[in-house]
Design a protein around this motif. Structure first.
Motif, PDB file in Angstrom:
ATOM      1  N   TRP A  55      29.885  34.023  64.747  1.00 40.78           N
ATOM      2  CA  TRP A  55      29.639  33.042  65.809  1.00 40.78           C
ATOM      3  C   TRP A  55      29.608  33.708  67.174  1.00 40.78           C
ATOM      4  CZ3 TRP A  55      32.664  31.091  69.912  1.00 40.78           C
ATOM      5  CH2 TRP A  55      32.107  29.984  70.559  1.00 40.78           C
ATOM      6  N   LEU A  56      30.494  34.673  67.392  1.00 46.93           N
ATOM      7  CA  LEU A  56      30.506  35.384  68.673  1.00 46.93           C
ATOM      8  C   LEU A  56      29.188  36.120  68.911  1.00 46.93           C
ATOM      9  CD1 LEU A  56      34.150  36.800  68.591  1.00 46.93           C
ATOM     10  CD2 LEU A  56      33.285  34.998  70.090  1.00 46.93           C
ATOM     11  N   ARG A  57      28.605  36.642  67.846  1.00 52.73           N
ATOM     12  CA  ARG A  57      27.281  37.278  67.978  1.00 52.73           C
ATOM     13  C   ARG A  57      26.246  36.266  68.467  1.00 52.73           C
ATOM     14  NH1 ARG A  57      27.294  42.372  65.618  1.00 52.73           N
ATOM     15  NH2 ARG A  57      28.893  42.705  64.018  1.00 52.73           N
ATOM     16  N   SER A  58      26.350  35.031  67.991  1.00 53.51           N
ATOM     17  CA  SER A  58      25.381  34.001  68.382  1.00 53.51           C
ATOM     18  C   SER A  58      25.496  33.652  69.860  1.00 53.51           C
ATOM     19  CB  SER A  58      25.567  32.733  67.531  1.00 53.51           C
ATOM     20  OG  SER A  58      26.732  32.013  67.927  1.00 53.51           O
ATOM     21  N   LEU A  59      26.662  33.935  70.465  1.00 57.09           N
ATOM     22  CA  LEU A  59      26.838  33.684  71.898  1.00 57.09           C
ATOM     23  C   LEU A  59      26.188  34.758  72.758  1.00 57.09           C
ATOM     24  CD1 LEU A  59      30.515  32.444  72.475  1.00 57.09           C
ATOM     25  CD2 LEU A  59      28.425  31.099  72.471  1.00 57.09           C
ATOM     26  N   GLY A  60      25.828  35.870  72.122  1.00 55.13           N
ATOM     27  CA  GLY A  60      25.152  36.929  72.861  1.00 55.13           C
ATOM     28  C   GLY A  60      26.068  37.933  73.519  1.00 55.13           C
ATOM     29  N   LEU A  61      27.308  38.077  73.007  1.00 58.81           N
ATOM     30  CA  LEU A  61      28.191  39.106  73.560  1.00 58.81           C
ATOM     31  C   LEU A  61      27.557  40.482  73.354  1.00 58.81           C
ATOM     32  CD1 LEU A  61      31.807  37.973  72.526  1.00 58.81           C
ATOM     33  CD2 LEU A  61      30.497  37.407  74.563  1.00 58.81           C
ATOM     34  N   PRO A  62      27.833  41.441  74.229  1.00 57.34           N
ATOM     35  CA  PRO A  62      27.160  42.751  74.163  1.00 57.34           C
ATOM     36  C   PRO A  62      27.498  43.508  72.879  1.00 57.34           C
ATOM     37  CG  PRO A  62      28.930  42.773  75.797  1.00 57.34           C
ATOM     38  CD  PRO A  62      28.741  41.353  75.390  1.00 57.34           C
ATOM     39  N   SER A  63      26.544  44.299  72.415  1.00 59.78           N
ATOM     40  CA  SER A  63      26.708  45.050  71.162  1.00 59.78           C
ATOM     41  C   SER A  63      27.867  46.035  71.241  1.00 59.78           C
ATOM     42  CB  SER A  63      25.418  45.796  70.824  1.00 59.78           C
ATOM     43  OG  SER A  63      25.063  46.699  71.864  1.00 59.78           O
ATOM     44  N   ILE A  64      28.169  46.539  72.449  1.00 61.84           N
ATOM     45  CA  ILE A  64      29.255  47.510  72.593  1.00 61.84           C
ATOM     46  C   ILE A  64      30.603  46.888  72.194  1.00 61.84           C
ATOM     47  CG2 ILE A  64      29.722  46.988  75.026  1.00 61.84           C
ATOM     48  CD1 ILE A  64      30.186  50.014  75.414  1.00 61.84           C
ATOM     49  N   PHE A  65      30.744  45.578  72.378  1.00 64.71           N
ATOM     50  CA  PHE A  65      31.975  44.904  71.966  1.00 64.71           C
ATOM     51  C   PHE A  65      32.113  44.931  70.453  1.00 64.71           C
ATOM     52  CE2 PHE A  65      33.771  40.849  70.371  1.00 64.71           C
ATOM     53  CZ  PHE A  65      35.098  41.091  70.679  1.00 64.71           C
ATOM     54  N   PHE A  66      31.043  44.608  69.745  1.00 64.96           N
ATOM     55  CA  PHE A  66      31.109  44.579  68.280  1.00 64.96           C
ATOM     56  C   PHE A  66      31.281  45.983  67.702  1.00 64.96           C
ATOM     57  CE2 PHE A  66      28.768  40.775  69.589  1.00 64.96           C
ATOM     58  CZ  PHE A  66      29.585  39.808  69.029  1.00 64.96           C
ATOM     59  N   GLU A  67      30.738  46.960  68.395  1.00 62.82           N
ATOM     60  CA  GLU A  67      30.931  48.348  67.964  1.00 62.82           C
ATOM     61  C   GLU A  67      32.379  48.799  68.127  1.00 62.82           C
ATOM     62  OE1 GLU A  67      28.136  50.417  70.369  1.00 62.82           O
ATOM     63  OE2 GLU A  67      26.374  49.568  69.364  1.00 62.82           O
TER      64      GLU A  67
END
Length: 378
Positions: A55-67
């Motif tokens: 769901w957080l990905r769907s909000l558009g948080l930056p890829s560096i956070f998920f990395e």
């Protein structure tokens, strides 16, 4: 046609849940007035379920956070003897991971880099909440703000909940949690540990190679003992428990402590005020689900908004539908943590024997593991 008031929402409370809620509602076209006390971002570590991360990905948080997220692919759970254990693997449920570990500061920075909240206002301690026909009113010393609904996410000790007199049931665990980071040497990667000990519950959560997060939930006597020890002595205590898995243990951050209790409320809304996150429910940290419950609050709110059955989301019908949608999930997680804490805190030899047998059965049952994992990562 949506009138001006129906399109306005007031959020009271900051933190991660407040910011995420604001982002979601803004994306739906609502006009937001957001009030909070001074934000205090800490160096805490949270476990995020795979569904929360999606769901957080769907909000558009930056890829560096998920990395930056650290994967947990397995968890080993021990009873008080540290001899009997259950291992939960993501593979057992045909999943890639059980959870992701996220640092609060990284999380907060990712939100701020995605969403510049220019409408964030400082909340006066001298505020009141009123209802007038189809309006919710936040009254402040310097004026008032009107909206269709006020959504409170102002924490376990919610002032909004207190102002509108929603009945609160609090269960005190008579425990205090001690949390800090620990430098270690180990070949173990992507595995978490949980120890249900006689006087405490110890969670060891991987942050990255060579660094783990400790959440140590202690009864009153054991916390008093730990609190009187220096770092070296605490490291020695930990070595006796986790020394088979981690070597060269060294405390690497400031130690923080907080009392443990569980909150439940008679209703999560009253008139045109809705509670979400910790203001609506607060559970024992042993399950690592507190933040996930808050995120699921927002996800379910979004789903009901997307159905477009209500132009005014402050109506009782909308709020009641949301409350029913959240009741089962919140109740189950509360009962789970309350039950586990009760079972593992009992010192009866009969209970201890049942725990040993139960853990043996669970560890051999792929089906039971799958059901447990399914609930944990939903």
């Amino acid at each position: 046609m949506v009138n001006d008031i129906q399109n306005k929402i007031i959020i009271v409370g900051g933190g991660l849940i407040g910011e995420l809620l604001h982002m979601m509602l803004k994306s739906k076209g609502f006009e937001i007035n957001h009030f909070t006390k001074d934000s205090n971002v800490k160096n805490r570590t949270f476990a995020l379920s795979p569904s929360s991360v999606d769901w957080l990905r769907s909000l558009g948080l930056p890829s560096i956070f998920f990395e930056s997220l650290s994967e947990i692919k397995s968890m080993k759970i021990f009873d008080s003897s540290i001899k009997n254990s259950v291992t939960l693997n993501a593979d057992d449920a045909q999943k890639q991971v059980l959870a992701y570990m996220a640092n609060e500061k990284d999380f907060d920075e990712a939100i701020k880099n995605t969403f510049n909240n220019k409408n964030l206002k400082k909340l006066s301690t001298d505020f009141n909440i009123k209802k007038k026909q189809d309006q919710a009113i936040l009254k402040l010393p310097n004026g008032e703000y009107i909206a269709s609904v006020i959504i409170a996410c102002d924490g376990a000790n919610s002032k909004v909940r207190e102002k509108i007199a929603i009945d609160l049931l609090r269960h005190n665990f008579n425990q205090t949690a001690l949390s800090f980071e620990l430098k270690v040497k180990s070949e173990i990667q992507k595995q978490a540990f949980q120890f249900f000990l006689k006087e405490s519950i110890l969670a060891v959560l991987p942050i990255r190679q060579g660094l783990v997060s400790i959440v140590w939930s202690c009864n009153s006597n054991f916390f008093t003992k730990l609190n009187g020890l220096d770092d070296k002595s605490i490291e020695n205590e930990l070595s006796q428990i986790i020394g088979n898995y981690y070597k060269d243990i060294k405390i690497a951050s400031k130690k923080e402590s907080f009392p443990l209790f569980m909150n439940s409320v008679e209703s999560i809304f009253k008139d045109r005020v809705l509670l979400v996150g910790d203001s609506a429910h607060f559970i024992h940290p042993m399950a690592g689900q507190g933040l996930n419950l808050g995120i699921r609050d927002i996800i379910f709110l979004e789903k009901i908004i997307d159905r477009k059955n209500y132009l005014d989301i402050g109506l009782r019908g909308f709020l009641r539908k949301y409350e029913r949608a959240r009741k089962e999930d919140v109740s189950q997680m509360g009962f789970l943590t309350l039950g586990l804490n009760w079972i593992f805190s009992k010192k009866s030899s009969i209970v201890t024997g049942l725990i040993e047998k139960g853990m043996g059965v669970l560890d051999k049952s792929k089906f039971l593991k799958q059901q447990l994992i399914k609930k944990a990562i939903s």
